[in-house]
Design an enzyme around this catalytic site. Structure first.
Site, mmCIF file in Angstrom:
data_model
loop_
_atom_site.group_PDB
_atom_site.id
_atom_site.type_symbol
_atom_site.label_atom_id
_atom_site.label_comp_id
_atom_site.label_asym_id
_atom_site.label_seq_id
_atom_site.Cartn_x
_atom_site.Cartn_y
_atom_site.Cartn_z
ATOM 1 N N SER A 254 5.572 10.786 1.778
ATOM 2 C CA SER A 254 4.960 9.515 1.404
ATOM 3 C C SER A 254 5.692 8.335 2.017
ATOM 4 O O SER A 254 6.927 8.282 2.048
ATOM 5 C CB SER A 254 4.951 9.366 -0.115
ATOM 6 O OG SER A 254 4.530 8.067 -0.489
ATOM 7 N N CYS A 255 4.920 7.323 2.449
ATOM 8 C CA CYS A 255 5.528 6.080 2.925
ATOM 9 C C CYS A 255 6.188 5.325 1.784
ATOM 10 O O CYS A 255 6.948 4.379 2.018
ATOM 11 C CB CYS A 255 4.480 5.196 3.596
ATOM 12 S SG CYS A 255 3.155 4.635 2.487
ATOM 13 N N SER A 256 5.905 5.722 0.545
ATOM 14 C CA SER A 256 6.503 5.069 -0.617
ATOM 15 C C SER A 256 7.747 5.793 -1.125
ATOM 16 O O SER A 256 8.334 5.392 -2.133
ATOM 17 C CB SER A 256 5.480 4.969 -1.750
ATOM 18 O OG SER A 256 4.409 4.130 -1.385
ATOM 19 N N SER A 257 8.141 6.847 -0.457
ATOM 20 C CA SER A 257 9.343 7.574 -0.851
ATOM 21 C C SER A 257 10.587 6.731 -0.588
ATOM 22 O O SER A 257 10.693 6.052 0.439
ATOM 23 C CB SER A 257 9.429 8.884 -0.058
ATOM 24 O OG SER A 257 10.629 9.563 -0.314
ATOM 25 N N HIS A 377 6.270 -3.997 2.899
ATOM 26 C CA HIS A 377 5.767 -2.820 2.184
ATOM 27 C C HIS A 377 6.133 -2.877 0.701
ATOM 28 O O HIS A 377 5.281 -3.221 -0.137
ATOM 29 C CB HIS A 377 6.312 -1.549 2.828
ATOM 30 C CG HIS A 377 5.595 -0.295 2.429
ATOM 31 N ND1 HIS A 377 5.795 0.315 1.223
ATOM 32 C CD2 HIS A 377 4.684 0.457 3.085
ATOM 33 C CE1 HIS A 377 5.029 1.395 1.143
ATOM 34 N NE2 HIS A 377 4.349 1.505 2.261
#
Length: 474
Positions: A254-257, A377
């Site tokens: 995930s790019c949110s990791s 982000h």
């Protein structure tokens, strides 16, 4: 794109894209005037195409087999959780006819379809992202054509087949959802971008840039590189559990990791100990160079270590036998920027750790990390001091500040998060994105404004210019 390049694309790739577009136009025309109930039936059908347990399992296995990224159990969870949450959000929204009324301003808003959407989807989520975007597009009574990552093509083809079958099952045109035929090329994808009414891109920044230069309205998103702060007021064990759960989910695809954690000095040792208790392994400083040389090859992330299981990384890093039991790895760092690759996004089970004297210094360090990569982000904070959370939200150039969350599970929408469920997260102008929120159904609607007369709302000159005149004169 230059006119010559556009002509070249058209001559080479027009036929397959033109055929897809003709079918999409016909299907969308037949669907464009359905009522809200029918539109929601279509959304439910697409959701079931992936949510159905045996399909989620099959597609998770296929995705890992094809891409080598992530792991099957977490991909099953991701497919079902994202689909379920997105369906919840969509069924609570109006997207047909009158969707908003403001009597005071004399405005009534009506939702209209955009037409045909072109969706570029990544290898990290070859099953979940196409369905997520299709559900949003269909909510707006649009058709959608998907250009998948070649690496995940088989998975995306399979899920598109399932979506088409579910549409047919409820008596709607299958061609509301289509996929570019293999092999997917940059030229074919560009031709699709040029032909559709809206482009939505999740994936490589090259695709995002090409979408924005296509001449078609486009929504592209930026790269992630999430840093989180642990301050001295945090519940350290709770923070460690959340960071671990988020970091290891689907092997950090995930790019949110979380990619970095910045810990204030007062609780640094205790926080590291808490992270170790939940499965983190702190790599000794002497081995840091080995980690860097293995994670990056020729200046690029090593695809053989991306989103892979922890034992594989332990072996590649040459770690002791006890490291084989770790869930993720921590590497201490001080610098940020090109000379310090660990300060960037890794898409691997590696968490960079920084030590900061105090919260103000931690805030500065997070800003440096985001300025290097991931600006716009998101960031996270583990604290019991909500004034600090507000300070970050006011001062930092990010779209999302998450407080006491497992970042991966809150950033793209969660059942305990007010953000919309999505797999596509805008980063605002900080990453040259057209949206600064989570992609949602509203981005797939045209809005007609019905305007009727209201009592005149004209203030006096004194009301508007008075403060200026008083301070500076006329």
């Amino acid at each position: 794109m230059s006119s010559a390049a556009a002509l070249s694309v058209a001559s080479d790739e027009q036929s397959p894209v033109a055929e897809l577009m003709a079918r999409a136009r016909a299907a969308q025309k037949a669907f464009a005037n359905v009522d809200q109930e029918r539109a929601d039936e279509a959304v439910r059908a697409l959701a079931w195409a992936l949510y159905k347990p045996e399909r989620a399992q099959e597609l998770a296995e296929l995705a890992v087999e094809d891409t080598g990224l992530g792991n099957v159990p977490d991909k099953v969870v991701k497919k079902q959780r994202k689909t379920f949450g997105t369906l919840r959000d969509l069924l609570r929204a109006k997207s047909v006819g009158e969707i908003e009324r403001d009597e005071k301003r004399g405005l009534v808003k009506f939702a209209k379809p955009m037409g045909v959407v072109g969706a570029v989807t990544p290898s990290t989520n070859p099953g979940a992202t196409p369905v997520n975007k299709a559900m949003m597009a269909i909510k707006g009574r649009n058709a959608i054509i998907i250009a998948p990552s070649p690496l995940g093509y088989r998975t995306t083809q399979k899920v598109v087949d399932y979506m088409r079958a579910e549409l047919k099952r409820i008596g709607l045109p299958e061609d509301l959802v289509q996929i570019i035929p293999a092999p997917v090329t940059k030229e074919t994808t560009q031709a699709l971008m040029n032909a559709v009414d809206l482009v939505v891109v999740t994936g490589s920044q090259d695709n995002v840039r090409r979408a924005y230069s296509s001449g078609t309205p486009a929504i592209g998103v930026g790269a992630g590189n999430v840093p989180v702060i642990i301050d001295e007021t945090a519940d350290l064990d709770a923070a460690a559990r959340k960071i671990c759960a988020s970091k290891i989910f689907d092997n950090a695809t995930s790019c949110s990791s979380e990619n970095a954690v910045v810990i204030v000095d007062a609780v640094y040792d205790q926080a590291i100990a808490a992270l170790e208790r939940v499965g983190g392994y702190l790599i000794e400083p002497a081995r840091k160079d080995r980690v860097i040389t293995e994670l990056w090859k020729n200046g690029k992330l090593n695809r053989h270590l991306l989103a892979r299981e922890a034992p594989l990384l332990a072996k590649a890093f040459g770690l002791p036998e006890e490291a084989q039991e770790a869930k993720f790895f921590m590497v201490e760092e001080t610098g940020v920027g090109r000379g310090y690759p660990l300060s960037g996004e890794k898409l691997a089970l590696v968490l960079t750790v920084y030590r900061a004297p105090d919260f103000a210094s931690a805030k500065t360090k997070v800003g440096e990390i985001l300025d290097f990569q991931g600006k716009g982000h998101s960031l996270g904070l583990h604290t019991t001091n909500l004034d600090r959370a507000r300070e970050l939200a006011e001062d930092m150039d990010v779209v999302r500040v998450l407080v006491n969350f497992a970042h991966t599970f809150g950033n793209g929408g969660g059942f305990d998060s007010g953000l919309e469920f999505t797999l596509t997260m805008g980063c605002g102008s900080w990453q040259k994105n057209s949206i600064s929120e989570n992609l949602n159904y509203r981005h797939f609607l045209n809005i007609t404004h019905l305007v009727t007369p209201i009592p005149e709302d004209r203030p006096s000159e004194e009301e508007l210019f008075g403060p200026h005149w008083a301070k500076y004169g006329k």
